[in-house]
Structure formats: C-alpha cells, structure tokens
Design a protein around this motif. Structure first.
Motif, mmCIF file in Angstrom:
data_model
loop_
_atom_site.group_PDB
_atom_site.id
_atom_site.type_symbol
_atom_site.label_atom_id
_atom_site.label_comp_id
_atom_site.label_asym_id
_atom_site.label_seq_id
_atom_site.Cartn_x
_atom_site.Cartn_y
_atom_site.Cartn_z
ATOM 1 N N LEU A 13 -32.434 -26.956 18.724
ATOM 2 C CA LEU A 13 -31.917 -26.224 19.879
ATOM 3 C C LEU A 13 -32.104 -24.719 19.686
ATOM 4 O O LEU A 13 -32.566 -24.015 20.591
ATOM 5 C CB LEU A 13 -30.440 -26.561 20.102
ATOM 6 N N ILE A 14 -31.783 -24.222 18.510
ATOM 7 C CA ILE A 14 -31.970 -22.800 18.215
ATOM 8 C C ILE A 14 -33.450 -22.424 18.321
ATOM 9 O O ILE A 14 -33.802 -21.387 18.885
ATOM 10 C CB ILE A 14 -31.394 -22.445 16.830
ATOM 11 N N ALA A 15 -34.328 -23.289 17.815
ATOM 12 C CA ALA A 15 -35.775 -23.008 17.887
ATOM 13 C C ALA A 15 -36.238 -22.919 19.339
ATOM 14 O O ALA A 15 -37.029 -22.032 19.692
ATOM 15 C CB ALA A 15 -36.550 -24.092 17.139
ATOM 16 N N GLU A 16 -35.746 -23.833 20.186
ATOM 17 C CA GLU A 16 -36.114 -23.789 21.604
ATOM 18 C C GLU A 16 -35.586 -22.525 22.272
ATOM 19 O O GLU A 16 -36.269 -21.916 23.085
ATOM 20 C CB GLU A 16 -35.608 -25.035 22.336
ATOM 21 N N THR A 27 -33.593 -28.287 31.064
ATOM 22 C CA THR A 27 -34.884 -28.172 30.383
ATOM 23 C C THR A 27 -34.733 -28.423 28.894
ATOM 24 O O THR A 27 -35.538 -29.143 28.288
ATOM 25 C CB THR A 27 -35.497 -26.775 30.641
ATOM 26 N N LEU A 28 -33.706 -27.826 28.296
ATOM 27 C CA LEU A 28 -33.470 -28.039 26.861
ATOM 28 C C LEU A 28 -33.191 -29.507 26.563
ATOM 29 O O LEU A 28 -33.697 -30.061 25.577
ATOM 30 C CB LEU A 28 -32.306 -27.159 26.386
ATOM 31 N N ALA A 29 -32.407 -30.154 27.417
ATOM 32 C CA ALA A 29 -32.088 -31.573 27.224
ATOM 33 C C ALA A 29 -33.353 -32.423 27.271
ATOM 34 O O ALA A 29 -33.552 -33.310 26.424
ATOM 35 C CB ALA A 29 -31.082 -32.030 28.267
ATOM 36 N N THR A 30 -34.209 -32.152 28.228
ATOM 37 C CA THR A 30 -35.461 -32.903 28.352
ATOM 38 C C THR A 30 -36.347 -32.667 27.134
ATOM 39 O O THR A 30 -36.885 -33.612 26.542
ATOM 40 C CB THR A 30 -36.210 -32.492 29.638
ATOM 41 N N THR A 31 -36.489 -31.423 26.737
ATOM 42 C CA THR A 31 -37.331 -31.080 25.592
ATOM 43 C C THR A 31 -36.821 -31.730 24.308
ATOM 44 O O THR A 31 -37.610 -32.220 23.493
ATOM 45 C CB THR A 31 -37.392 -29.546 25.410
ATOM 46 N N SER A 35 -28.951 -35.728 26.163
ATOM 47 C CA SER A 35 -28.295 -35.499 27.456
ATOM 48 C C SER A 35 -27.945 -34.024 27.644
ATOM 49 O O SER A 35 -27.844 -33.260 26.673
ATOM 50 C CB SER A 35 -27.023 -36.338 27.557
ATOM 51 N N ARG A 36 -27.725 -33.654 28.911
ATOM 52 C CA ARG A 36 -27.312 -32.285 29.222
ATOM 53 C C ARG A 36 -25.968 -31.979 28.566
ATOM 54 O O ARG A 36 -25.747 -30.885 28.073
ATOM 55 C CB ARG A 36 -27.210 -32.098 30.734
ATOM 56 N N GLY A 37 -25.063 -32.955 28.559
ATOM 57 C CA GLY A 37 -23.755 -32.775 27.932
ATOM 58 C C GLY A 37 -23.862 -32.492 26.447
ATOM 59 O O GLY A 37 -23.129 -31.654 25.905
ATOM 60 N N THR A 38 -24.791 -33.178 25.785
ATOM 61 C CA THR A 38 -25.001 -32.950 24.355
ATOM 62 C C THR A 38 -25.482 -31.527 24.106
ATOM 63 O O THR A 38 -24.986 -30.833 23.217
ATOM 64 C CB THR A 38 -26.018 -33.965 23.780
ATOM 65 N N VAL A 39 -26.432 -31.080 24.920
ATOM 66 C CA VAL A 39 -26.944 -29.711 24.768
ATOM 67 C C VAL A 39 -25.821 -28.703 25.005
ATOM 68 O O VAL A 39 -25.648 -27.757 24.233
ATOM 69 C CB VAL A 39 -28.135 -29.438 25.715
#
Length: 143
Positions: A13-16, A27-31, A35-39
């Motif tokens: 996540l930090i790298a993205e 977008t982060l969740a898809t990448t 899930s969006r909630g996890t992100v």
C-alpha cells in the motif's frame, strides 16, 4: 499498547501511494486485490501509527526552475540522533533523510523554492540541538 507490525500488504500500500499519492481507495483496492474496506482500514492504521506522516506533491523539476536542490551532511553529538531526526523530519524542505556511516551521521536531501528559503532551511537546521557540524553542497545539474 502493542505496537503495530507492518506486513506485506502495508508495504505494498505504501509503495502504491509513493507512485500516486492521490490514488483513490477503489483504485488501490483493485491494484492490491483487496476490498475497499481493507485499504481504508490499513490506511487509517498507517496514518495513526505514524508510518505515513502525510501526503505531498512532487513537481517535475522543469516546473520549478528557481528551486534550489542540495545535499546536507550532518554530524550529530553523542546519542542524540533520534531526537535530531525527529526534529529534522518536521522541516518540509528536507525531502529525504538518510542515516549513514563514516564521518557524517545523516544525509539530507533539500529542495527549497529559492535561495532565500534555502538560507532559512540552513539556519533552521543549524539551530537544532544535537547537531555538531554540517556541510551542504548545492546540486548544480543532474544527469
């Protein structure tokens, strides 16, 4: 209170976010294939734990033609390195801070809008308790 242990997903996540600090949660969740909630939960935890200090804009060097870029080497007194690092991280013009070995304890990348701001950064760093000596080189060109 148990310290938060960062795992592979946190690091991904930090790298993205380093690639695109404005990326949406979706977008982060898809990448990252979560899930969006996890992100959102991970991002909240990274912010509250201090792993992410904030978000910033990186501007192409051709846009900031007046910008002054430099490298500063810093010598720290005794065991005050942690306190010096903490204080230096609060100076926005210090874009990166590295610990190192050899004659210098820290190396800081500096980017200031102009010479006047650059002078102010140097003055601010020199006033930090625990800094014994520093040497700064302005970067004239990069290849």
């Amino acid at each position: 209170m148990t310290p938060y242990i960062y795992d592979a997903l946190d690091k991904a996540l930090i790298a993205e976010l380093r690639k695109d600090g404005r990326a949406s949660i979706s977008t982060l969740a898809t990448t990252l294939n979560v899930s969006r909630g996890t992100v959102q939960n991970r991002l909240d935890r990274l912010l509250s734990s201090g792993a992410i200090l904030g978000f910033t804009v990186r501007v192409h060097q051709h846009i900031e033609t007046e910008a002054v870029r430099a490298i500063m080497m810093v010598e720290v007194v005794g065991k005050s390195t942690s306190q010096v690092i903490k204080t230096m991280r609060g100076i926005p013009e210090l874009t990166k801070l590295h610990t190192t070995n050899g004659a210098w304890d820290l190396v800081a990348d500096i980017q200031a809008a102009n010479l006047s701001e650059f002078d102010g950064v140097l003055r601010q760093v020199r006033e930090i308790d625990g800094i014994l000596n520093s040497e700064t080189s302005i970067l004239l060109s990069s290849t």
